[in-house]
Every structure is written in C-alpha cells, then in structure tokens.
Design an enzyme around this catalytic site. Structure first.
Site, PDB file in Angstrom:
ATOM      1  N   GLU A 164       0.613  -1.023  -0.201  1.00 49.33           N
ATOM      2  CA  GLU A 164       0.140  -0.144   0.139  1.00 49.33           C
ATOM      3  C   GLU A 164       0.528   1.258   0.183  1.00 49.33           C
ATOM      4  O   GLU A 164       1.788   1.931   1.215  1.00 49.33           O
ATOM      5  CB  GLU A 164      -0.744  -0.169   1.560  1.00 49.33           C
TER       6      GLU A 164
ATOM      7  N   CYS B 193      -2.622  10.125   2.377  1.00 43.12           N
ATOM      8  CA  CYS B 193      -1.323   8.522   1.444  1.00 43.12           C
ATOM      9  C   CYS B 193      -2.290   8.812   0.158  1.00 43.12           C
ATOM     10  O   CYS B 193      -1.842   9.065  -1.153  1.00 43.12           O
ATOM     11  CB  CYS B 193      -1.688   7.667   1.838  1.00 43.12           C
TER      12      CYS B 193
HETATM   13  P1  NAD Z   1       7.413   4.960   7.747  1.00 40.45           P
HETATM   14  O1  NAD Z   1       8.545   6.085   7.659  1.00 40.45           O
HETATM   15  O2  NAD Z   1       6.740   5.062   9.052  1.00 40.45           O
HETATM   16  O3  NAD Z   1       7.934   3.714   6.983  1.00 40.45           O
HETATM   17  C1  NAD Z   1       7.082   2.549   7.121  1.00 40.45           C
HETATM   18  C2  NAD Z   1       6.923   1.350   7.507  1.00 40.45           C
HETATM   19  O4  NAD Z   1       8.530   0.700   6.803  1.00 40.45           O
HETATM   20  C3  NAD Z   1       7.725   1.634   9.425  1.00 40.45           C
HETATM   21  O5  NAD Z   1       6.821   0.577  10.127  1.00 40.45           O
HETATM   22  C4  NAD Z   1       8.931   1.902   9.467  1.00 40.45           C
HETATM   23  O6  NAD Z   1      10.459   0.948   9.930  1.00 40.45           O
HETATM   24  C5  NAD Z   1       9.959   0.225   8.203  1.00 40.45           C
HETATM   25  N1  NAD Z   1      10.906   0.944   7.325  1.00 40.45           N
HETATM   26  C6  NAD Z   1      10.828   1.806   7.118  1.00 40.45           C
HETATM   27  N2  NAD Z   1      12.725   2.074   6.802  1.00 40.45           N
HETATM   28  C7  NAD Z   1      12.406   0.780   6.490  1.00 40.45           C
HETATM   29  C8  NAD Z   1      14.171   0.057   6.078  1.00 40.45           C
HETATM   30  N3  NAD Z   1      14.771   0.296   4.912  1.00 40.45           N
HETATM   31  N4  NAD Z   1      13.295  -1.845   5.078  1.00 40.45           N
HETATM   32  C9  NAD Z   1      12.322  -2.056   6.103  1.00 40.45           C
HETATM   33  N5  NAD Z   1      11.537  -1.051   6.726  1.00 40.45           N
HETATM   34  C10 NAD Z   1      11.723   0.310   6.851  1.00 40.45           C
HETATM   35  O7  NAD Z   1       6.468   5.921   6.638  1.00 40.45           O
HETATM   36  P2  NAD Z   1       6.520   6.593   5.236  1.00 40.45           P
HETATM   37  O8  NAD Z   1       7.249   5.158   4.135  1.00 40.45           O
HETATM   38  O9  NAD Z   1       7.779   7.231   5.475  1.00 40.45           O
HETATM   39  O10 NAD Z   1       4.976   6.447   5.006  1.00 40.45           O
HETATM   40  C11 NAD Z   1       4.487   7.668   3.895  1.00 40.45           C
HETATM   41  C12 NAD Z   1       4.295   6.806   2.845  1.00 40.45           C
HETATM   42  O11 NAD Z   1       2.630   6.315   2.653  1.00 40.45           O
HETATM   43  C13 NAD Z   1       3.554   7.963   1.828  1.00 40.45           C
HETATM   44  O12 NAD Z   1       4.241   7.840   0.276  1.00 40.45           O
HETATM   45  C14 NAD Z   1       2.510   7.254   1.548  1.00 40.45           C
HETATM   46  O13 NAD Z   1       1.563   7.994   0.635  1.00 40.45           O
HETATM   47  C15 NAD Z   1       2.096   6.081   1.905  1.00 40.45           C
HETATM   48  N6  NAD Z   1       1.463   5.267   2.419  1.00 40.45           N
HETATM   49  C16 NAD Z   1       0.703   4.530   1.734  1.00 40.45           C
HETATM   50  C17 NAD Z   1      -1.006   4.773   2.651  1.00 40.45           C
HETATM   51  C18 NAD Z   1      -1.968   3.733   2.011  1.00 40.45           C
HETATM   52  O14 NAD Z   1      -2.694   2.970   2.238  1.00 40.45           O
HETATM   53  N7  NAD Z   1      -1.648   3.279   0.864  1.00 40.45           N
HETATM   54  C19 NAD Z   1      -0.928   4.968   3.675  1.00 40.45           C
HETATM   55  C20 NAD Z   1      -0.510   5.415   4.574  1.00 40.45           C
HETATM   56  C21 NAD Z   1       0.713   5.885   3.293  1.00 40.45           C
END
Ligand code: NAD
Length: 442
Positions: free
Chosen positions: A218, A252
């Site tokens: 997602e 998102c």
């Molecule tokens: P985040 O930084 O919290 O990362 C998401 C998860 O990935 C966390 O649990 C984190 O610990 C893990 N993570 C981070 N780096 C990692 C790595 N190198 N290896 C393994 N795991 C790792 O959140 P984010 O990515 O900044 O979230 C924002 C993004 O998510 C935006 O692009 C947003 O559009 C998208 N988003 C999508 C939805 C959806 O339902 N489609 C919902 C919310 C957010």
C-alpha cells in the site's frame, strides 16, 4: 509487550515460531475463534480509546474528533462490517462442473495463510496497523504487527495493549526501526502487508521474494485533482480543503495537486483561501482541529517547497512546534520541486491546463496515482477520465472518503502499490482461495 531484537529472550525467530505453532494447532480456523478475536480487538479500541487518542495527539497533534473519525472509529467501522458479513464471506462458493467431469461437485474455499506480517507507517499509525489486522484475524491467521517508529507514542500503546487483549499467541508487536524490520523480513511469513513509501516497498518485496512470500504494498504518490469549468467552485474548494488538510496533508490519498482547466484557477484560488479560513480560522496555529508535521526532517522538506509558487493562502510555519499552515500555491510550474514527488504535507499547488485533453495527458505522463479526483458536471468528462486514465481509485466530487467505504477495494496500481484490502477484499488478501473438487468414487 515491547519486543526488540536485543531484549526478547526468544528473539524475533522465536516470536514467529510461537505464532506459527499456534496456527498449526488449527485453533484459528473456526469462525468462532475469528469472531472472538475481533471482539477482543473491539474491546481494545473502545476501552482504550482515550489512551490511543492521547498517543495520536502526542505523535501528530491529532484532535480527539480526528482521532476518532480517521483512526479509532474508522477501524471500528471496518471491524463491525467484517463481523456482520464474515460468516457469509467464508461460506464455500459452489463452482460449475463441466459436463465431462460429472457427476462431481466443485467449490472455492478460503483457507487461512498462517502467520502474516503487517508493517505500518506513521501517518495514521493506529488505523494502518489495526485495519489490516482485522482482515488478517478474520481470515484465520496469526500476525506480527510492526508499528512505525516515527509515531512512538502510538507504537508504544499498540505494543503494550494489543497482546494483552488478543493474547500473545495470536499477535505479537515488534517495535523498532530499520534493524528490527530487517530482522523481521529475514523470517518466512505467509503474507507481508506493507504500507508506506515505494523505496521501502521495494526492500520489502525483495526480502519477500527470498521466501516466495506474497506481498501487499500500500504505497503513495501524487494524487491529482482535475477541476473543470462549470463545477461549483465553492463546493469544490470546501471538499478539497477538507481532504487536503486533514492530518496536515499527511494522508496517502490526499489531493496532491490541482489541474485547473481553462479559467477556473483564479476563482478556485479565492474559494480555497475562503475554505481554509472557514475550516481553521484566521490563525490555523490556534485551531485545535489542525495537526502538526510528524518530525523536523519532514518539516524541513516541506518548508523548502513553500517558495515554489505564488502564495494564495498560508505559508506560515514554525519549526519549534512543527506547525506548517494550510498553504495553497498558484502559478506552479510542472518542473517545480513541489511537483516532483508526493508532497505529503499541507501544501496544495494549483496548475493551469487548457483543457481535459491536457489534464489527461499530464496524468498519464506520470506514475499511476493512488487516487484521482475530479470536479466536473460533465458525464462525458467523467467517462473519459474513467476510461483514459489508470489509478488506484477514482472519485468525482469527494476526495479521500472512498477509503472509508468498506465495500470498495482500497489499494494502488503501478507505483502506487499492489493488492487491495478493506472488507471482503481483506479476506481475499489474507486467505488462499482453494479449489476443491469432490467426485464420487463409484
Ligand atoms: P514510515 O517511515 O513509517 O515507514 C513505513 C514502515 O516501513 C515503518 O514501519 C518503518 O519502520 C519501515 N521501514 C522504514 N525503513 C525501512 C527499511 N529500510 N527497511 C525495512 N523497513 C523499513 O512511513 P513512510 O514510508 O514515510 O509513509 C509515508 C508513505 O506511505 C507515503 O508515500 C504515503 O503515501 C504512503 N502511505 C500509503 C498508504 C496506503 O494505504 N496506500 C497509507 C499511508 C501512507
């Protein structure tokens, strides 16, 4: 329970082994177990609502109303819809048997997968950890939940309360950042459900490939908004502002930018400024309904984009409190930095395009978005947008809200993700649709 690699006696492999052993007993299969676990999750969300509300306020400045509407209440709705329909969804579906094979019966049975991993992001840190869990449990699985380290208060509350309500044999919460997630991803799961950005999505998918584990990704991206002449621009602006500035733009499916067709831009800008005033008052920093940017890194990233156009409204910001005003930018060039990546903050650029052809071309030249929004009264324009573009979702006149309609699949396409969930789609995601044939031996 607050597990990290160092302080868990059994370590992450042991945690997964414990959940796998529970699954292997067969206890998680009956409908009664699933409904019982969902009832426990319901009790958690209602009895501990105050704790979660405070955590969400600490992490993101979410108001009690927003915390309820978009996190706690949202997840309860998803859960109640699932409980109401689960028996029907789990009923084996009869399938036609071609004449050549008769007499025989055929059916599709939804089999649980086993142990699933749910990795959640920080922007709706409760909803995006627990709404997938509703599906995972309803489908008869055990689960490891990895909340986001960037929403530490919510992560801690989930870690403490979830196993207490659901039982440590049903669910484990592993807190932490990259090292913990990396260690988790080395394990074999039966499904990985990841919500977050595409760069990490690629890491998750590569790790899953080693075990041939299916993934749901997602992801996000820039969700465009098309505004056509003839649309009521006051209504358009109000709905756009509500969707965009919810959670300070850290959603998102937030409208990312506007393609204003023809001469709509000037009037729309005026209406957007008025709508922001209506929603958050003259000084949004005083509004209890307006959130804050999650951390300084994201604040600095967003503040650097404020100069990418003419400020219609907003622009104010304060690093100490991570306040960034709801901002509308006009006269934005497609080449401006604000147009290069998902904004994920309270900045709304408005670009002008001559006609619908140009708007469709603009959208199709870029990654397939998670959502596409359009404000138009023209059935022909709606038809063209539906048939000539590809996006996770398409909504006319109502940004963001499709994700709160549990009969709709929620997910992306292309760069905005793969797979879908919510309601019955979650059952599909967290089950295997098994073909069963039964032919008499005589
Ligand atoms: P985040 O930084 O919290 O990362 C998401 C998860 O990935 C966390 O649990 C984190 O610990 C893990 N993570 C981070 N780096 C990692 C790595 N190198 N290896 C393994 N795991 C790792 O959140 P984010 O990515 O900044 O979230 C924002 C993004 O998510 C935006 O692009 C947003 O559009 C998208 N988003 C999508 C939805 C959806 O339902 N489609 C919902 C919310 C957010």
């Amino acid at each position: 329970m607050n597990l990290t690699i160092e302080d868990t006696p059994e370590g992450i492999p042991g945690v997964v082994a414990r959940l796998r052993a529970e699954f292997a007993t067969g206890r998680t299969r009956p409908l009664a177990w699933r409904l019982d676990r969902l009832a426990a999750l319901r009790a958690l969300l209602t009895e501990q609502a105050e704790v979660f509300q405070q955590a969400l306020h600490a992490d993101l400045g979410k108001s009690a109303t927003e915390a309820h509407r978009t996190e706690i209440g949202f997840t309860l709705n998803e859960l109640d819809h699932t409980v109401a329909h689960l028996e029907e969804w789990l009923r084996p579906k009869p399938a036609a048997v071609p004449e050549f094979f008769r007499p025989a019966e055929a059916r599709v049975v939804r089999d649980p997968l086993g142990v699933v991993l749910i990795i959640a992001p920080w922007n709706y840190p409760l909803q995006l950890a627990l709404a997938p869990l509703v599906g995972a449990l309803a489908a008869g699985n055990t689960a490891v939940v990895k909340p986001s380290e960037l929403a530490p208060a919510t992560s801690a509350a989930i870690a403490e309360l979830l196993p207490r309500y659901l039982g440590a044999e049903t669910v484990a919460v592993v807190e932490g950042a990259v090292p913990e997630t990396t260690a988790l991803l080395e394990q074999r799961f039966d499904h990985i459900f990841y919500t977050g950005n595409g760069a990490v999505g690629r890491i998750v998918m590569a790790a899953a490939a080693k075990h041939l584990t299916p993934v749901t990704l997602e992801l996000g991206g820039k969700s465009p908004v098309v505004v056509e002449p003839g649309a009521d621009l006051a209504v358009t602006a109000r709905r756009l502002a509500r969707g965009k500035f919810l959670n300070a733009g850290q959603t998102c499916v937030a409208p990312d930018y506007v393609l204003a067709i023809g001469d709509t831009a000037a009037e729309l800008e005026k209406e957007l400024a008025a709508a922001v005033g209506e929603l958050f008052g003259d000084d949004p920093s005083l509004s209890t309904d307006y959130g804050r940017i999650v951390n300084e890194r994201h604040f600095d990233r967003l503040a650097a984009l404020l100069g990418d156009g003419r400020t219609v409204t907003g622009g104010g910001h304060d690093r100490a409190t991570r306040f960034l005003a709801p901002t509308v930018l006009a006269d934005v060039a497609p080449t401006a930095p604000v147009m290069q990546a998902e904004i994920f903050g309270p900045i709304l650029p408005v670009l002008t395009v001559p006609d619908l052809d140009a708007a469709i071309a603009f959208i199709n030249e870029r990654d397939k978005p998670l959502a596409l929004y359009a404000f138009t009264e023209s059935p022909e324009s709606k038809r063209r947008l539906a048939e000539e573009t590809s996006s996770g979702a398409l909504s006319f006149g109502l940004p963001v809200s499709h994700l709160a309609m549990p009969e709709l699949p929620f997910g992306g396409v292309g760069e905005s993700g793969m797979g879908r969930y919510h309601g019955e789609y979650s059952i599909d995601t967290f089950s295997h649709s098994k073909a069963v044939v039964d032919k008499p031996l005589a």
